[in-house]
Design an enzyme around this catalytic site. Structure first.
Site, mmCIF file in Angstrom:
data_model
loop_
_atom_site.group_PDB
_atom_site.id
_atom_site.type_symbol
_atom_site.label_atom_id
_atom_site.label_comp_id
_atom_site.label_asym_id
_atom_site.label_seq_id
_atom_site.Cartn_x
_atom_site.Cartn_y
_atom_site.Cartn_z
ATOM 1 N N GLU A 178 -32.579 -0.995 -16.845
ATOM 2 C CA GLU A 178 -33.036 0.035 -15.906
ATOM 3 C C GLU A 178 -32.436 1.374 -16.322
ATOM 4 O OE1 GLU A 178 -32.350 1.554 -11.321
ATOM 5 O OE2 GLU A 178 -31.709 -0.476 -11.841
ATOM 6 N N ILE A 183 -33.197 16.335 -17.131
ATOM 7 C CA ILE A 183 -32.667 16.659 -18.460
ATOM 8 C C ILE A 183 -31.647 15.618 -18.916
ATOM 9 C CG2 ILE A 183 -30.769 18.187 -17.690
ATOM 10 C CD1 ILE A 183 -31.695 20.104 -19.978
ATOM 11 N N GLU A 184 -30.906 15.036 -17.948
ATOM 12 C CA GLU A 184 -29.850 14.079 -18.310
ATOM 13 C C GLU A 184 -30.411 12.794 -18.922
ATOM 14 O OE1 GLU A 184 -30.291 15.317 -15.257
ATOM 15 O OE2 GLU A 184 -28.398 15.980 -14.358
ATOM 16 N N LYS A 206 -58.443 4.135 -10.546
ATOM 17 C CA LYS A 206 -58.216 5.541 -10.894
ATOM 18 C C LYS A 206 -56.903 5.703 -11.662
ATOM 19 C CE LYS A 206 -57.648 10.084 -8.675
ATOM 20 N NZ LYS A 206 -57.530 10.778 -7.368
ATOM 21 N N ASP A 253 -43.421 -1.432 1.196
ATOM 22 C CA ASP A 253 -42.170 -1.643 1.923
ATOM 23 C C ASP A 253 -42.138 -3.076 2.457
ATOM 24 O OD1 ASP A 253 -41.891 1.002 1.390
ATOM 25 O OD2 ASP A 253 -42.032 1.705 3.452
ATOM 26 N N GLY A 278 -11.140 0.330 1.081
ATOM 27 C CA GLY A 278 -11.193 1.789 1.066
ATOM 28 C C GLY A 278 -9.916 2.330 0.453
ATOM 29 N N CYS A 317 -9.340 -6.229 1.293
ATOM 30 C CA CYS A 317 -8.595 -5.255 0.487
ATOM 31 C C CYS A 317 -7.712 -4.377 1.385
ATOM 32 C CB CYS A 317 -9.560 -4.448 -0.374
ATOM 33 S SG CYS A 317 -8.737 -3.594 -1.741
ATOM 34 N N HIS A 326 -12.043 -8.852 -3.076
ATOM 35 C CA HIS A 326 -13.337 -8.469 -2.489
ATOM 36 C C HIS A 326 -14.287 -9.671 -2.511
ATOM 37 C CE1 HIS A 326 -12.937 -4.057 -1.985
ATOM 38 N NE2 HIS A 326 -11.995 -4.220 -2.889
ATOM 39 N N GLU A 384 -16.931 -10.248 -0.940
ATOM 40 C CA GLU A 384 -18.354 -9.924 -0.799
ATOM 41 C C GLU A 384 -19.080 -9.857 -2.133
ATOM 42 O OE1 GLU A 384 -16.345 -5.792 -1.018
ATOM 43 O OE2 GLU A 384 -15.848 -7.823 -0.363
#
Length: 535
Positions: free
Chosen positions: A141, A149-150, A224, A241, A354, A381, A507, A509
């Protein structure tokens, strides 16, 4: 020979390129192909590790300790593979590597340029991903939007790959938007036409166009688009969606997207058996029960900052036919006076990870509420560190107890730096990162969740529990149920006299899957449901 699929985006960002790539990966894997997937991010940061979650969302950590884009979480959850450091490449990484080679004299005194040196480095990262995983198919991806531009060096590199290895081994998929103009009551294909025109001007002809849309795309509109974009009509794929992300692979399969890919790449594999996946989606769509979890964090305005946590809660809920509703609670707004009002209507409380001191005191108040009111609690954490601090302050009576990260002058540094971290000045890539073993104590909630003596989980932290406080806290019913195998580092804590109060330094999750919930999340949601039923 390895085949390469490149997914680009046009018109606007956040179109769901990552979900499209992940969904295709799932379909190809279910056809018996060995699939790997990677994300190229055009920003100049080396990785997102030091970026604000408001800028970037969650930082997803791989087994080998790479700090990566949140899309890698989608890839892992959809395709059910563990990715590595080769799966996320940034402009910063590319330039850093090229500049190091230049300093070592590897370019033999030549002028270092975007073409060929930067583009060759990008191509090498694409090929390396296939080599390292022995993949049949590599899906890449390209972040950003065509026209930025990047992105230009990345687009030039993937254009060259087709010339290098032949058209039968490369496929381009372009994701765009068909906006619906409410006032006119019609959908517009012009932005997609211009996006494809821009891509073709760079030498890339898409083989499939995936159009994101709110409304059904008519056959006339598909005809089209096919005419103006020079592709087959059946290669215009509608991405409407969805009510659940996990329905997207089924929608793509219904439109034969995986078959179109296999035909183009000359892959003769049987059709994907999506029976289990279909059953999962049916289950997700027909959950009969509900439970509400308070997520007390400081980035709640941008829910992408906690995307893996929310997905892990949902996965756990699926096991119990339960829709987990997340109540977003801003930690900065939590006080002893209003905590009952903010979290009193929830069945469980979760405090995620965090960094920094903002919102810390509000999280500690929420943790105290969970402990004193016997509300199921999961800390992750920083959440584990604050649970330790709350206990030291309010049970041991250590006034001013804190983490040396938050208050370097605290009289009781319950959480402190590891000795080897004390002289580290750089922030990027210097945390304890990646997969580490955790030894569990029997007859604890943690052991009951995993039912194994040693488990492996992913970490992202610098500070640790200060062992000098362990004996005093254990005397008061604080349980150290998981440690590093040598017993030196605290990994999981819990409370003796509480229905379910568990917090982990790692972590959990990050390894949850829709069909295989992470054990701590599974038991946390189970305890929350029990709590709801007992009210």
């Amino acid at each position: 020979m390895t085949k390469y699929i490149f997914v680009t985006g046009g018109v606007v960002s956040s179109l769901g390129k990552g979900i499209t790539a992940a969904s295709l990966g799932r379909l190809l894997k279910n056809r018996g192909l060995n699939v790997t997937i990677q994300k190229f991010d055009p920003y100049i940061n080396v990785d997102p590790g030091t970026m604000s979650p408001y800028q970037h969302g969650e930082v997803f950590v791989t087994d080998d300790g790479a700090e990566t884009d949140l899309d890698l979480g989608h890839y892992e959850r959809f395709i059910d593979i563990n990715l590595n450091k080769y799966s996320n490449v940034t402009t910063g990484k590319i330039y850093s590597s090229v500049l190091q080679k230049e300093r070592r004299g590897e370019y033999l005194g030549g002028t270092v340029q975007v073409i060929p040196h930067i583009t060759n480095e990008i191509k090498e990262r694409v090929y390396r991903s296939g080599r390292e995983t022995n993949a049949d198919v590599v899906i890449t991806e390209i972040g950003g939007t065509v026209g930025d531009i990047e992105s230009l060096p990345f687009l030039e590199a993937i254009r060259q790959i087709k010339s290098d290895i032949g058209r039968d081994n490369v496929m381009y998929i372009h994701c765009t938007l068909i906006p619906y103009l409410k006032a006119a009551g019609e959908m517009k294909t012009k932005p997609t036409q211009h996006s494809v025109k821009e891509l073709r001007s760079l030498g890339i002809q898409p083989n499939i166009i995936v159009v994101r849309t709110e409304m059904p795309v008519s056959q006339d509109m598909k005809d089209k688009l096919a005419l103006f974009c020079d592709i087959d009509t059946k290669a215009v794929i509608e991405a409407r969606d969805a009510d659940t992300l996990y329905a997207v692979p089924l929608s793509l399969q219904e439109q034969n997207m995986d078959q179109i890919v296999c035909d183009h790449l000359k892959l003769d594999n049987p059709a994907a058996d999506m029976t289990e996946w279909t059953a999962l989606v049916e289950k997700v769509r027909n959950l009969s029960k509900k439970t509400k979890i308070a997520l007390v964090g400081k980035y709640v305005e941008l829910q992408d900052a906690y995307i893996s946590v929310v997905e892990a809660l949902r996965h756990a809920g699926y096991s119990f036919d339960t829709d987990v509703e997340v109540k977003w609670v801003n930690a900065e707004h939590v006080t002893a006076e209003n905590v009952q009002e903010l979290v009193g209507d929830t069945d469980g409380i979760l405090v995620p990870g965090g960094f920094g001191d903002r919102g810390v005191e509000g999280k500690i108040v929420a943790i105290q509420y969970a402990r004193e009111n016997k509300v199921p609690f999961l800390g992750i954490c920083l959440g584990m560190q604050l649970a330790s601090i709350e206990f030291a302050r309010n049970v041991l009576g250590l006034e001013g107890a804190n983490s040396s990260e938050i208050n370097p002058d605290t009289p009781y540094a319950i959480i402190d730096l590891l000795p080897e971290q004390k002289d580290v000045e750089d922030l990027g890539g210097t945390l304890r990162l990646g997969l580490y073993p955790c030894k569990l104590s029997e007859e604890t909630n943690a052991y009951n969740a995993y039912n194994e003596p040693v488990v492996y989980e992913r970490h992202r932290h610098r500070y640790e529990f200060n062992n000098q406080f362990r004996p005093d806290m254990e005397k008061e019913g604080f349980v150290f149920s998981g440690t590093s195998p040598d017993g030196r580092l605290v990994e999981i804590i819990e409370l003796k006299d509480h229905p379910w109060f568990v917090a982990a330094q790692f972590h959990p999750e990050l390894v949850s899957r829709p069909n295989r919930p992470q054990p701590l999340f599974h038991d946390f949601v189970k305890a929350s449901i029990t709590n709801k039923e007992s009210k």
